[in-house]
Design an enzyme around this catalytic site. Structure first.
Site, mmCIF file in Angstrom:
data_model
loop_
_atom_site.group_PDB
_atom_site.id
_atom_site.type_symbol
_atom_site.label_atom_id
_atom_site.label_comp_id
_atom_site.label_asym_id
_atom_site.label_seq_id
_atom_site.Cartn_x
_atom_site.Cartn_y
_atom_site.Cartn_z
ATOM 1 N N TYR A 89 -5.945 16.248 -9.345
ATOM 2 C CA TYR A 89 -5.234 15.264 -10.156
ATOM 3 C C TYR A 89 -4.159 15.900 -11.041
ATOM 4 O O TYR A 89 -3.002 15.461 -11.027
ATOM 5 C CB TYR A 89 -6.224 14.459 -10.998
ATOM 6 C CG TYR A 89 -5.577 13.370 -11.815
ATOM 7 C CD1 TYR A 89 -5.155 12.185 -11.214
ATOM 8 C CD2 TYR A 89 -5.366 13.521 -13.187
ATOM 9 C CE1 TYR A 89 -4.558 11.174 -11.962
ATOM 10 C CE2 TYR A 89 -4.769 12.524 -13.941
ATOM 11 C CZ TYR A 89 -4.357 11.355 -13.321
ATOM 12 O OH TYR A 89 -3.756 10.367 -14.053
ATOM 13 N N LYS B 34 0.121 15.317 -10.770
ATOM 14 C CA LYS B 34 0.983 14.818 -11.838
ATOM 15 C C LYS B 34 2.072 15.835 -12.189
ATOM 16 O O LYS B 34 3.175 15.451 -12.588
ATOM 17 C CB LYS B 34 0.147 14.463 -13.067
ATOM 18 C CG LYS B 34 -0.798 13.285 -12.832
ATOM 19 C CD LYS B 34 -0.058 12.042 -12.353
ATOM 20 C CE LYS B 34 -0.968 10.841 -12.202
ATOM 21 N NZ LYS B 34 -0.258 9.626 -11.743
ATOM 22 N N THR C 285 -9.772 3.194 -17.885
ATOM 23 C CA THR C 285 -9.512 2.479 -16.644
ATOM 24 C C THR C 285 -10.563 2.876 -15.610
ATOM 25 O O THR C 285 -11.369 3.782 -15.836
ATOM 26 C CB THR C 285 -8.119 2.811 -16.078
ATOM 27 O OG1 THR C 285 -8.095 4.196 -15.691
ATOM 28 C CG2 THR C 285 -7.021 2.556 -17.100
ATOM 29 N N ASN D 45 3.175 2.941 -10.639
ATOM 30 C CA ASN D 45 1.951 3.009 -11.430
ATOM 31 C C ASN D 45 0.720 3.353 -10.597
ATOM 32 O O ASN D 45 -0.226 3.949 -11.117
ATOM 33 C CB ASN D 45 1.744 1.660 -12.140
ATOM 34 C CG ASN D 45 0.377 1.535 -12.762
ATOM 35 O OD1 ASN D 45 0.130 2.029 -13.861
ATOM 36 N ND2 ASN D 45 -0.539 0.872 -12.066
ATOM 37 N N ASP E 228 0.873 -1.171 0.000
ATOM 38 C CA ASP E 228 0.000 0.000 0.000
ATOM 39 C C ASP E 228 0.912 1.222 0.000
ATOM 40 O O ASP E 228 1.644 1.451 0.975
ATOM 41 C CB ASP E 228 -0.897 -0.014 1.241
ATOM 42 C CG ASP E 228 -1.840 1.176 1.321
ATOM 43 O OD1 ASP E 228 -1.643 2.149 0.571
ATOM 44 O OD2 ASP E 228 -2.766 1.136 2.150
#
Length: 248
Positions: free
Chosen positions: A164, A168, A199, A85, A58
């Site tokens: 988000y 990144k 996804t 990932n 985790d």
């Protein structure tokens, strides 16, 4: 034996990355939070002929990360490839604009997408240094590119959410800083842009398949000695080039 640790590898791009690396004869360490899901994914890969092992990990739990690193050390003694990932999407606050963003949402997203990457990388870096020429791949996104997000002609221009995309962007800088630290070593560090891949993270709305989404990570994980380091590399949404470097 070449070994690769892939976080969040029980489904989606992570699983497909593990499958493609295994097809190249690489032993894949399928890291996942959930034991049942992780074991099932590793079992499926084994049934297809892969050398696959489940690793409970985790990325938001330092004890879990430490146990995984200790296990890899005991079983293999080194690590050739790390693919960070695991990631989560940006949860929506209000109208999803910067002025509606809550700190709780930012903290949740950053815990996995940013802090988790640093924690895992630091934990296994001693193992990566023992490999002849290790590769670190951080799965990022084109929405983390400040250049693309601030270009009125870019498909990313309409996006205004903070959590988000900014996670990144932070990950891109983390990639660049590790590449600088390891510049004089055989280790190469790059960020992969899978493109808009269908996804669970986006409710399977992407137009690229997980097979396609995994290709940039696999490419960067298997770079030759003269390959680049410190790049954001992957799918181009517009233009004549399908894959290549993207602007930070």
């Amino acid at each position: 034996m070449t070994t690769a640790l892939i976080t969040g590898a029980n489904k989606g791009i992570g699983y497909e990355t593990a499958r493609q690396l295994a097809a190249r004869g690489i032993t894949v360490l399928v890291a996942a939070r959930d034991k049942d899901l992780g074991q099932a994914a590793a079992g499926k890969l084994k049934a297809e002929g892969a050398q696959a092992h489940f690793v409970q990990l985790d990325v938001t739990d330092e004890d879990s990360i430490a146990r995984a690193a200790t296990w890899i050390d005991a079983e293999f003694g080194s690590l050739d490839i790390l693919i960070n990932n695991a990631g989560i999407g940006g949860f929506v606050d209000g109208d999803n604009k910067p002025s509606s963003t809550t700190l709780a949402t930012l903290r949740k997203v950053y815990e996995t997408n940013v802090f988790g990457v640093v924690a895992v990388t630091n934990a296994v870096l001693p193992l990566l240094r023992r490999a002849p020429a290790a590769r670190i791949v951080n799965v990022s996104s084109e929405v983390g590119s400040i250049a693309l997000m601030t270009d009125p002609e870019s498909p990313m221009w309409p996006m205004a959410a903070i959590p988000y995309p900014s996670s990144k962007t932070a990950l891109n800088m983390i990639t660049a800083m590790y590449a600088k630290e390891l510049w004089d070593t055989p280790i190469k560090v790059n960020a992969a842009n899978p493109g808009y891949t269908a996804t669970d993270l986006n409710g399977n709305t992407g137009f690229r398949t997980p097979t396609q989404g995994a290709e940039p990570s696999v490419h960067l994980a298997t770079l030759p000695a003269d390959g680049p380091s410190g790049q954001l590399w992957g799918h181009h949404m517009v233009g004549d080039v399908e894959y290549g470097p993207l602007p930070w």
